[in-house]
Design an enzyme around this catalytic site. Structure first.
Site, PDB file in Angstrom:
ATOM      1  N   GLU A 292       9.236  -2.320 -34.750  1.00  0.00           N
ATOM      2  CA  GLU A 292       8.532  -1.487 -35.728  1.00  0.00           C
ATOM      3  C   GLU A 292       9.466  -1.173 -36.902  1.00  0.00           C
ATOM      4  O   GLU A 292       9.099  -1.300 -38.062  1.00  0.00           O
ATOM      5  CB  GLU A 292       8.078  -0.209 -35.027  1.00  0.00           C
ATOM      6  CG  GLU A 292       7.306   0.740 -35.922  1.00  0.00           C
ATOM      7  CD  GLU A 292       6.807   1.979 -35.178  1.00  0.00           C
ATOM      8  OE1 GLU A 292       7.324   2.258 -34.082  1.00  0.00           O
ATOM      9  OE2 GLU A 292       5.918   2.658 -35.715  1.00  0.00           O
TER      10      GLU A 292
ATOM     11  N   SER B 223       3.371   9.449 -29.164  1.00  0.00           N
ATOM     12  CA  SER B 223       3.711  10.842 -29.458  1.00  0.00           C
ATOM     13  C   SER B 223       2.894  11.799 -28.596  1.00  0.00           C
ATOM     14  O   SER B 223       1.736  11.533 -28.271  1.00  0.00           O
ATOM     15  CB  SER B 223       3.420  11.152 -30.924  1.00  0.00           C
ATOM     16  OG  SER B 223       4.128  10.266 -31.747  1.00  0.00           O
TER      17      SER B 223
ATOM     18  N   GLN C  36      -1.410   2.972 -30.789  1.00  0.00           N
ATOM     19  CA  GLN C  36      -0.123   3.312 -30.159  1.00  0.00           C
ATOM     20  C   GLN C  36      -0.203   4.761 -29.666  1.00  0.00           C
ATOM     21  O   GLN C  36      -0.416   5.668 -30.466  1.00  0.00           O
ATOM     22  CB  GLN C  36       0.997   3.178 -31.193  1.00  0.00           C
ATOM     23  CG  GLN C  36       2.379   3.453 -30.644  1.00  0.00           C
ATOM     24  CD  GLN C  36       3.412   3.577 -31.747  1.00  0.00           C
ATOM     25  OE1 GLN C  36       3.080   3.908 -32.881  1.00  0.00           O
ATOM     26  NE2 GLN C  36       4.666   3.336 -31.430  1.00  0.00           N
TER      27      GLN C  36
ATOM     28  N   SER D 262      -2.685   6.658 -34.547  1.00  0.00           N
ATOM     29  CA  SER D 262      -3.376   6.105 -35.724  1.00  0.00           C
ATOM     30  C   SER D 262      -4.555   5.235 -35.307  1.00  0.00           C
ATOM     31  O   SER D 262      -4.405   4.352 -34.458  1.00  0.00           O
ATOM     32  CB  SER D 262      -2.419   5.243 -36.556  1.00  0.00           C
ATOM     33  OG  SER D 262      -1.384   6.011 -37.067  1.00  0.00           O
TER      34      SER D 262
HETATM   35  C1  LIG Z   1       1.089   8.359 -40.833  1.00  0.00           C
HETATM   36  C2  LIG Z   1       1.567   8.572 -39.414  1.00  0.00           C
HETATM   37  C3  LIG Z   1       1.118   7.725 -38.418  1.00  0.00           C
HETATM   38  C4  LIG Z   1       1.516   7.931 -37.104  1.00  0.00           C
HETATM   39  N1  LIG Z   1       1.000   7.089 -36.151  1.00  0.00           N
HETATM   40  C5  LIG Z   1       1.344   7.273 -34.860  1.00  0.00           C
HETATM   41  C6  LIG Z   1       0.775   6.432 -33.853  1.00  0.00           C
HETATM   42  O1  LIG Z   1      -0.040   5.545 -34.117  1.00  0.00           O
HETATM   43  N2  LIG Z   1       1.124   6.664 -32.568  1.00  0.00           N
HETATM   44  C7  LIG Z   1       2.010   7.632 -32.209  1.00  0.00           C
HETATM   45  O2  LIG Z   1       2.305   7.741 -31.030  1.00  0.00           O
HETATM   46  N3  LIG Z   1       2.570   8.449 -33.137  1.00  0.00           N
HETATM   47  C8  LIG Z   1       2.254   8.297 -34.463  1.00  0.00           C
HETATM   48  N4  LIG Z   1       2.779   9.129 -35.420  1.00  0.00           N
HETATM   49  C9  LIG Z   1       3.633  10.249 -35.012  1.00  0.00           C
HETATM   50  C10 LIG Z   1       5.094  10.071 -35.395  1.00  0.00           C
HETATM   51  O3  LIG Z   1       5.698   9.063 -34.657  1.00  0.00           O
HETATM   52  C11 LIG Z   1       5.767  11.449 -35.189  1.00  0.00           C
HETATM   53  O4  LIG Z   1       5.211  12.321 -36.157  1.00  0.00           O
HETATM   54  C12 LIG Z   1       7.269  11.375 -35.366  1.00  0.00           C
HETATM   55  O5  LIG Z   1       7.849  10.677 -34.305  1.00  0.00           O
HETATM   56  C13 LIG Z   1       7.896  12.780 -35.458  1.00  0.00           C
HETATM   57  O6  LIG Z   1       7.546  13.566 -34.374  1.00  0.00           O
HETATM   58  P1  LIG Z   1       6.933  15.038 -34.543  1.00  0.00           P
HETATM   59  O7  LIG Z   1       5.836  14.961 -35.558  1.00  0.00           O
HETATM   60  O8  LIG Z   1       6.602  15.539 -33.174  1.00  0.00           O
HETATM   61  O9  LIG Z   1       8.089  15.909 -35.196  1.00  0.00           O
HETATM   62  P2  LIG Z   1       9.309  16.628 -34.448  1.00  0.00           P
HETATM   63  O10 LIG Z   1       9.894  15.661 -33.464  1.00  0.00           O
HETATM   64  O11 LIG Z   1       8.846  17.934 -33.933  1.00  0.00           O
HETATM   65  O12 LIG Z   1      10.333  16.804 -35.622  1.00  0.00           O
HETATM   66  C14 LIG Z   1      10.191  17.811 -36.613  1.00  0.00           C
HETATM   67  C15 LIG Z   1      11.422  17.736 -37.541  1.00  0.00           C
HETATM   68  O13 LIG Z   1      12.633  18.000 -36.780  1.00  0.00           O
HETATM   69  C16 LIG Z   1      13.548  16.913 -36.917  1.00  0.00           C
HETATM   70  N5  LIG Z   1      14.276  16.699 -35.658  1.00  0.00           N
HETATM   71  C17 LIG Z   1      13.741  16.692 -34.416  1.00  0.00           C
HETATM   72  N6  LIG Z   1      14.726  16.415 -33.513  1.00  0.00           N
HETATM   73  C18 LIG Z   1      15.882  16.239 -34.207  1.00  0.00           C
HETATM   74  C19 LIG Z   1      17.237  15.919 -33.846  1.00  0.00           C
HETATM   75  N7  LIG Z   1      17.607  15.710 -32.592  1.00  0.00           N
HETATM   76  N8  LIG Z   1      18.164  15.817 -34.843  1.00  0.00           N
HETATM   77  C20 LIG Z   1      17.816  16.010 -36.159  1.00  0.00           C
HETATM   78  N9  LIG Z   1      16.551  16.321 -36.545  1.00  0.00           N
HETATM   79  C21 LIG Z   1      15.604  16.432 -35.588  1.00  0.00           C
HETATM   80  C22 LIG Z   1      12.680  15.714 -37.216  1.00  0.00           C
HETATM   81  O14 LIG Z   1      13.407  14.681 -37.840  1.00  0.00           O
HETATM   82  C23 LIG Z   1      11.611  16.327 -38.133  1.00  0.00           C
HETATM   83  O15 LIG Z   1      12.074  16.426 -39.455  1.00  0.00           O
HETATM   84  C24 LIG Z   1       2.407   8.981 -36.759  1.00  0.00           C
HETATM   85  C25 LIG Z   1       2.867   9.841 -37.754  1.00  0.00           C
HETATM   86  C26 LIG Z   1       2.453   9.659 -39.076  1.00  0.00           C
HETATM   87  C27 LIG Z   1       2.959  10.609 -40.118  1.00  0.00           C
END
Ligand SMILES: Cc1cc2nc3c(=O)[nH]c(=O)nc-3n(C[C@H](O)[C@H](O)[C@H](O)COP(=O)(O)OP(=O)(O)OC[C@H]3O[C@@H](n4cnc5c(N)ncnc54)[C@H](O)[C@@H]3O)c2cc1C
Length: 381
Positions: free
Chosen positions: A243, A128, A125, A160
């Site tokens: 999902e 991100s 996928q 992932s």
């Molecule tokens: C084990 C694992 C597997 C993954 N696998 C995949 C994959 O296969 N493909 C893929 O595309 N992605 C994958 N991801 C990524 C995952 O989808 C993102 O980490 C997730 O969407 C959060 O985005 P970010 O890390 O950019 O955090 P950010 O979006 O930067 O967020 C940081 C913090 O701020 C908070 N926040 C941000 N905006 C708001 C808001 N508007 N209101 C309140 N709080 C807010 C968030 O909740 C979080 O606590 C994976 C992540 C993990 C941990």
């Protein structure tokens, strides 16, 4: 729904149980975050497919057996209870496939689904991006029109198993003048195509469980766009709701873990009454509650309903159930917990911590619940 199973369903469950008892590897496969483990898991997918057990709820023409969603839930229960290997094909099977069933063309389904069902093509996928995780509508990777297709450029992250996977699906901005949810296109691409560079990201254990994907004018034909160009957001919501709401984490996973927790309780504490006993019971009850809730969901879907924003409640529930269950296990194990590698509990706990992040963070799910289910005012962005 009627919780007494009919004859067909009982026969199906018994067949699955017997097959798993016979075929689940006696020794666990290597982690699918390693090259060797990935190939072992790919072979396991093929073995499941030979028994028509890799995608039971799909139509037969694509490798399934037309099982009902209820039968799929029961299949998953048996699968986890038998301690069968994790599904290396899960991103494709549980996220891309439902999207193709809803928005794909017959040609796409025929070309893509059978190879996915056999593990011949494993999907990653690619959603991100740096600066676009929770706020996926801020994504910056582009799809630019060219003869017969599109050129993809940009960067994806946290994908992932992309290190070893074959293909990926993701969202790209196809209208450069558009903003946010508009002008996005949902595209499938080959991870080994010209212009693609996959850079593994090591996890805490050193294995490349994730990867960054860099794209430089990667050609994809029109045939690899899902839904209409520019309508990617709508298509993506099908993926996200699946999902969070049903497919990625079935109750089977938590029921099996809760049963193991009860066994661990007996082994470590006998029948003594401590505060931990209540937590073990809580975890078991929550797993069972999730099972019953899922029976409700599949009944609703079978009657023509759809998965909507209530998927976010589901996601919050199972991710916290998983963390609580594993924390309780570690407390039962006491100070030796971190040394009890062979039990699987420490690894399970580490992975459970990711549950409130992947598939959309807790904070985002709570915003969805507040605004779209409860009708509360929109929070500050
Ligand atoms: C084990 C694992 C597997 C993954 N696998 C995949 C994959 O296969 N493909 C893929 O595309 N992605 C994958 N991801 C990524 C995952 O989808 C993102 O980490 C997730 O969407 C959060 O985005 P970010 O890390 O950019 O955090 P950010 O979006 O930067 O967020 C940081 C913090 O701020 C908070 N926040 C941000 N905006 C708001 C808001 N508007 N209101 C309140 N709080 C807010 C968030 O909740 C979080 O606590 C994976 C992540 C993990 C941990």
């Amino acid at each position: 729904m009627d919780l007494d199973l009919d004859e067909r369903t009982t026969a199906f469950r018994d067949e699955v149980r017997a097959w798993l008892a016979e075929n689940v590897p006696k020794r666990p496969l290597a982690s699918f975050d390693t090259a060797e483990g990935f190939e072992q898991h790919r072979r396991w997918e093929a073995k499941l497919a030979d028994a028509r057990l890799s995608v039971v709820s799909w139509p037969r023409e694509y490798g399934g057996r037309d099982a009902s969603l209820l039968e799929w839930v029961l299949f998953e229960e048996e699968y986890y209870a038998a301690g069968a290997p994790g599904r290396v094909g899960q991103n494709g099977i549980f996220m891309l496939a439902p999207t193709l069933f809803s928005h794909g063309t017959p040609e796409q389904r025929k070309r893509i689904l059978p190879a996915m069902a056999r593990g011949e093509q494993v999907w990653a996928q690619a959603w991100s991006e740096p600066e676009a995780g929770s706020d996926i509508a801020a994504l910056r990777s582009t799809a630019t029109r060219t003869d017969g297709g599109w050129l993809l450029s940009g960067q994806k992250v946290w994908s992932s198993r992309a290190t070893y996977a074959d293909r990926a699906f993701g969202l790209f901005r196809s209208d450069q003048d558009s903003e946010r949810h508009r002008g996005l296109t949902y595209v499938m691409f080959d991870l080994r195509a010209d212009g693609v560079r996959v850079r593994p990201i090591p996890q805490l254990d050193g294995e490349p469980g994730f990867a960054e994907i860099f794209l430089d004018e990667v050609f994809v034909p029109d045939a690899d766009v899902i839904g209409e160009p520019g309508e990617g957001w709508r298509v993506a919501m099908t993926t996200a709701n699946n999902e969070r709401g049903l497919s990625l984490r079935s109750p089977g996973r938590f029921l099996a873990a809760a049963d193991r927790l009860v066994r661990l309780w007996r082994e470590t504490h006998g029948d003594t009454e401590t505060a931990l006993a209540a937590r073990v019971a809580d975890a078991w009850i929550q797993a069972r509650a999730y099972q019953l809730y899922t029976f409700g969901t599949v009944t609703r879907l079978a009657e023509g309903g759809e998965l909507g924003p209530e998927s976010s409640v589901n996601k919050l529930f199972w991710s916290h159930l998983d963390v609580g269950l594993h924390e309780t296990a570690l407390e039962l194990l006491g100070p030796d917990a971190e040394l009890s590698g062979k039990t699987g509990w420490p690894e399970g706990w580490l992975f459970s911590l990711a549950g409130p992040i992947y598939g959309g963070t807790d904070q985002i799910q709570r915003n969805v619940v507040a605004e779209r289910l409860l009708g509360l005012p929109r929070g500050q962005r």
